[in-house]
Design a protein around this motif. Structure first.
Motif, PDB file in Angstrom:
ATOM      1  N   ASP A 110       0.867  -1.181   0.000  1.00 39.38           N
ATOM      2  CA  ASP A 110       0.000   0.000   0.000  1.00 39.38           C
ATOM      3  C   ASP A 110       0.897   1.222   0.000  1.00 39.38           C
ATOM      4  O   ASP A 110       1.806   1.328   0.842  1.00 39.38           O
ATOM      5  CB  ASP A 110      -0.906   0.021   1.231  1.00 39.38           C
ATOM      6  N   ILE A 111       0.654   2.142  -0.911  1.00 39.38           N
ATOM      7  CA  ILE A 111       1.462   3.358  -0.987  1.00 39.38           C
ATOM      8  C   ILE A 111       1.380   4.140   0.317  1.00 39.38           C
ATOM      9  O   ILE A 111       2.380   4.695   0.778  1.00 39.38           O
ATOM     10  CB  ILE A 111       1.053   4.233  -2.193  1.00 39.38           C
ATOM     11  N   ALA A 112       0.215   4.162   0.948  1.00 37.37           N
ATOM     12  CA  ALA A 112       0.061   4.919   2.202  1.00 37.37           C
ATOM     13  C   ALA A 112       1.035   4.412   3.262  1.00 37.37           C
ATOM     14  O   ALA A 112       1.630   5.206   3.996  1.00 37.37           O
ATOM     15  CB  ALA A 112      -1.375   4.835   2.703  1.00 37.37           C
ATOM     16  N   ALA A 113       1.234   3.112   3.355  1.00 36.84           N
ATOM     17  CA  ALA A 113       2.160   2.551   4.350  1.00 36.84           C
ATOM     18  C   ALA A 113       3.596   2.958   4.041  1.00 36.84           C
ATOM     19  O   ALA A 113       4.359   3.318   4.946  1.00 36.84           O
ATOM     20  CB  ALA A 113       2.037   1.035   4.390  1.00 36.84           C
ATOM     21  N   LEU A 114       3.967   2.931   2.762  1.00 35.51           N
ATOM     22  CA  LEU A 114       5.328   3.331   2.391  1.00 35.51           C
ATOM     23  C   LEU A 114       5.549   4.820   2.625  1.00 35.51           C
ATOM     24  O   LEU A 114       6.610   5.221   3.112  1.00 35.51           O
ATOM     25  CB  LEU A 114       5.600   2.967   0.926  1.00 35.51           C
ATOM     26  N   ARG A 115       4.556   5.638   2.308  1.00 34.73           N
ATOM     27  CA  ARG A 115       4.685   7.089   2.554  1.00 34.73           C
ATOM     28  C   ARG A 115       4.779   7.388   4.040  1.00 34.73           C
ATOM     29  O   ARG A 115       5.566   8.242   4.454  1.00 34.73           O
ATOM     30  CB  ARG A 115       3.522   7.843   1.926  1.00 34.73           C
ATOM     31  N   ARG A 116       3.995   6.708   4.854  1.00 32.20           N
ATOM     32  CA  ARG A 116       4.049   6.909   6.311  1.00 32.20           C
ATOM     33  C   ARG A 116       5.449   6.562   6.825  1.00 32.20           C
ATOM     34  O   ARG A 116       6.039   7.313   7.606  1.00 32.20           O
ATOM     35  CB  ARG A 116       2.977   6.050   6.986  1.00 32.20           C
ATOM     36  N   PHE A 117       5.993   5.447   6.370  1.00 32.01           N
ATOM     37  CA  PHE A 117       7.343   5.048   6.760  1.00 32.01           C
ATOM     38  C   PHE A 117       8.364   6.107   6.336  1.00 32.01           C
ATOM     39  O   PHE A 117       9.197   6.531   7.134  1.00 32.01           O
ATOM     40  CB  PHE A 117       7.689   3.694   6.129  1.00 32.01           C
ATOM     41  N   LEU A 118       8.295   6.550   5.085  1.00 27.03           N
ATOM     42  CA  LEU A 118       9.250   7.549   4.599  1.00 27.03           C
ATOM     43  C   LEU A 118       9.143   8.857   5.385  1.00 27.03           C
ATOM     44  O   LEU A 118      10.159   9.457   5.726  1.00 27.03           O
ATOM     45  CB  LEU A 118       9.049   7.794   3.108  1.00 27.03           C
ATOM     46  N   ARG A 119       7.925   9.292   5.710  1.00 29.36           N
ATOM     47  CA  ARG A 119       7.753  10.509   6.529  1.00 29.36           C
ATOM     48  C   ARG A 119       8.447  10.346   7.873  1.00 29.36           C
ATOM     49  O   ARG A 119       9.101  11.255   8.364  1.00 29.36           O
ATOM     50  CB  ARG A 119       6.271  10.804   6.747  1.00 29.36           C
ATOM     51  N   ARG A 120       8.300   9.175   8.470  1.00 26.23           N
ATOM     52  CA  ARG A 120       8.928   8.929   9.767  1.00 26.23           C
ATOM     53  C   ARG A 120      10.446   8.963   9.678  1.00 26.23           C
ATOM     54  O   ARG A 120      11.122   9.310  10.648  1.00 26.23           O
ATOM     55  CB  ARG A 120       8.458   7.600  10.343  1.00 26.23           C
TER      56      ARG A 120
END
Length: 128
Positions: A110-120
């Motif tokens: 899921d792109i949302a999970a990857l974006r959340r990880f990258l933001r962190r």
């Protein structure tokens, strides 16, 4: 200038995000697997994707290390020419393709999970 101002990674902490991913095969049914996304401030340009040991013939975690920028760019446009390739798949999914001498693994996130990880990975230590 302080050491933290010169090196922002000095104040960062490690990030680990557990997500579910789908292994893509010729079979119409897909297999969901737990995956760990990891970032270490000591390697600020890299991210790690770790697959569980039970998926490996050796019985050990299978860890892939590649540039964080490759993961970021691959959420927008197809990216990569080596062992790891990333591309968007529709509006909510991304595919990461892993090439090794043993073969190719294609995994959908899921792109949302990857974006959340990258933001962190960019967040100050206090907000983690």
């Amino acid at each position: 200038m302080s050491a933290t101002a010169e090196n922002p990674a000095a104040t960062a902490t490690a990030v680990e995000e557990r997500v579910l991913a789908r292994v893509i095969t010729d079979d119409p049914l897909y297999r969901t697997i737990p995956v760990a996304l990891r970032f270490a401030p000591a390697e600020p340009l890299a991210v790690r994707i770790v697959f569980p040991a039970d998926l490996s013939p050796e019985g050990t975690d299978n860890e892939w290390v590649f540039p964080r920028a490759l993961l970021e760019a691959g959420l927008q446009v197809p990216t990569g020419t080596g062992d790891v390739r990333v591309w968007p798949c529709g509006r909510v999914q991304a595919v990461v393709e892993f090439h090794s001498p043993e073969g190719v693994a294609v995994v959908q996130f899921d792109i949302a999970a990857l974006r959340r990880f990258l933001r962190r990975t960019y967040a100050p230590a206090a907000s983690r």
